[in-house]
Design an enzyme around this catalytic site. Structure first.
Site, mmCIF file in Angstrom:
data_model
loop_
_atom_site.group_PDB
_atom_site.id
_atom_site.type_symbol
_atom_site.label_atom_id
_atom_site.label_comp_id
_atom_site.label_asym_id
_atom_site.label_seq_id
_atom_site.Cartn_x
_atom_site.Cartn_y
_atom_site.Cartn_z
ATOM 1 N N ASP A 173 0.802 -1.279 0.219
ATOM 2 C CA ASP A 173 -0.054 -0.610 -0.072
ATOM 3 C C ASP A 173 0.883 1.449 0.095
ATOM 4 O OD1 ASP A 173 -1.545 -2.419 0.540
ATOM 5 O OD2 ASP A 173 -2.321 -1.594 2.529
ATOM 6 N N PHE A 213 1.917 -0.590 9.845
ATOM 7 C CA PHE A 213 1.142 -1.102 8.719
ATOM 8 C C PHE A 213 0.629 0.653 8.403
ATOM 9 C CE2 PHE A 213 -1.223 -5.334 9.530
ATOM 10 C CZ PHE A 213 -0.277 -5.724 9.510
ATOM 11 N N GLU A 252 -10.658 -1.649 4.568
ATOM 12 C CA GLU A 252 -9.002 -1.430 4.141
ATOM 13 C C GLU A 252 -9.303 0.350 3.904
ATOM 14 O OE1 GLU A 252 -6.118 -5.540 4.693
ATOM 15 O OE2 GLU A 252 -6.692 -4.865 2.633
#
Length: 502
Positions: A26, A82, A208
């Protein structure tokens, strides 16, 4: 020629960002400051498959040519780093910097693998870090986490922004089957205001990487709010993809418009990109008002096979950066997407063809007059019939990727089943990607961005977009078109050669 050089030559993109080595997924922490676009990204430097997450970092003056910087954030005793976001705290609301030297604040999700392995639910919390040197080095906040886990397994990917309408810091967070909305005055203390989405939109997998922003309707002075919400799995053609919602925000709660609610009754979800390979995309923060664009970039892969794609030194690339626009047509809101204008700076040669008649397979562009490993091609089809308009990118080994419009059954499609290497994953070419079109299209604008192993197709000025990877065993060297039944005329063909940046 040894195999490693061959793999680099075949698959390292010419003008899409890739890390030099290691695994990437990402895009994170994207902001603009003092002439530089910053891109951070989920990164594992020690292998080409997903592992303990870091934040990699790259900078660019134009979002096309990137300089990879040193790793920005490393995992620590609190967990892996993350996904998340970054903002320029211009008024120093956080107190970490000064008005003369505003801090950059990053917010990310800590993921505790020990807790996950122990079967605990509270594995994810939100933390911040700050930079006093314009995003090059970071200090993690000593009082982390700033948001504790409220007993939700999937609780991650904070996307912060300044809310210019309600004069507050705003953050959206993915929480399993919904988006949570938080506000703050200082980027350190956050208040949960509301949530959205548990009973609306696509829910084939966990939600997400949200994003949330106001955007003017094209041709209007009115503003709506757009929520981007990635989902994995559950995409329109399998695996991961990004849906969006259009509505209004009162500073605390988000509600979709009545017309958008009706759209969702008809088609369950609307998608930023209907191809297999655009996920977790978000927008840059701190874009100057004088620019005013909503600038977006996604991860050009899919969790169904991302760990298996046949690149050797690195895995994954980002999509071409894109501008998002909101249109209202016949009472329906739609987000359109087109490549950023900065790409035009890289045009080294242009071939123009006013008209070309097509029925049997007809070449539109071919090597050596054009290098199809770095090209931007656009054209118009008019007076469309009930026919199949098939475009084909192929090479000397007989490999090809096909895409186009089935105007008989009313859908766009991409078929990469004969594109070269496909057996590394049974999911990679298991079916033809499709997206429904209007009942009978009479005209079609096509723009095609081709890099070594990717195509990004923009139909009708970005109304429908499809992005897909392929892994041919030789470079694609010819682009052609054919129809099934009627003769067609392609008009205003512009073939732009893009000069390489690597």
């Amino acid at each position: 020629m040894d195999k490693e050089i061959t793999n680099e030559e075949l698959y390292r993109p010419n003008f899409h960002f890739t890390p030099k080595t290691g695994w990437m997924n990402d895009p994170n922490g994207m902001f603009f400051y003092k002439g530089l676009y910053h891109l951070y990204f989920q990164y594992y430097p020690d292998d080409t498959v997903w592992g303990p997450m870091h934040w990699g970092h790259a900078t660019s003056t134009d979002m096309i040519t990137w300089n990879e910087e040193k790793i920005a954030l490393y995992p620590d005793e609190m967990g892996y780093i993350f996904s998340g976001s970054a903002v320029v705290d211009v008024n120093n609301t956080s107190g970490f910097g000064s008005l003369e030297n505003p801090p950059i604040i990053a917010m990310f999700t800590y993921h505790n693998m020990e807790k996950e392995k122990a079967g605990e639910i509270k594995t994810q919390s939100q933390a911040i870090a700050y930079s006093l040197d314009e995003g090059m080095t970071w200090t993690k906040y000593e009082a982390n986490p700033v948001i504790e886990n409220p007993n939700i397994k999937d609780f991650r990917d904070p996307k912060m922004s300044w809310d210019p309408i309600h004069k507050q810091w705003l953050m959206v967070l993915a929480a399993g089957d919904r988006t949570m909305f938080y506000t703050s005055k200082n980027l350190k203390e956050w208040t949960l205001q509301s949530d959205f989405g548990s009973d609306i939109g696509a829910h084939g997998g966990v939600w997400e990487c949200p994003d949330f922003f106001p955007i003017k309707i094209e041709g209007s002075t009115k503003t709506k709010w757009v929520l981007l919400q990635s989902i994995n799995p559950g995409g329109p053609n399998g695996g991961s993809a990004t849906q969006y919602f259009v509505g209004d925000f009162n500073g605390k709660t988000f509600s979709i418009t009545d017309s958008f609610a009706n759209d969702l009754k008809q088609q369950k979800a609307l998608w930023i990109d209907f191809g297999k390979d655009n996920y977790a995309g978000v927008t840059w923060s701190n874009i100057p008002d004088t620019d005013g664009r909503k600038l977006f970039m996604g991860w050009m892969s899919n969790w169904e096979y991302a760990n298996e794609v046949p690149t050797e030194k690195w895995r994954s690339a980002m999509t071409i950066p894109r501008e998002l626009k909101l249109f209202s047509k016949k009472g329906k809101y739609r987000v359109y997407t087109l490549p950023v204008r900065e790409l035009s700076k890289y045009v080294s040669k242009t071939i123009k063809i006013k008209t070309l008649s097509v029925k049997s397979e007809t070449t539109i562009a071919k090597a050596p007059s054009i290098d199809l490993t770095a090209a931007d091609i656009s054209f118009t089809l008019e007076d469309l019939k009930e026919d199949i308009y098939l475009f084909k990118l192929h090479n000397l080994k007989g490999e090809f990727i096909e895409f186009g419009l089935n105007n008989k059954e009313h859908f766009f499609f991409i078929d990469r089943s004969k594109s070269g290497k496909t057996t590394f994953s049974e999911k990679f070419a298991s079916g033809i990607s499709k997206v429904k079109s209007d009942d009978l299209l009479s005209q079609l604008e096509v723009r095609l961005i081709i890099d070594k192993n990717s195509i990004e197709v923009f139909y009708n000025n970005g109304e429908t977009v499809m992005t897909e990877l392929f892994f041919s065993n030789a470079p694609m060297n010819e682009f052609s078109m054919k129809t099934e039944k009627y003769t067609s005329t392609i008009k205003n063909i512009t073939i732009n050669q893009l000069k390489l940046t690597k």
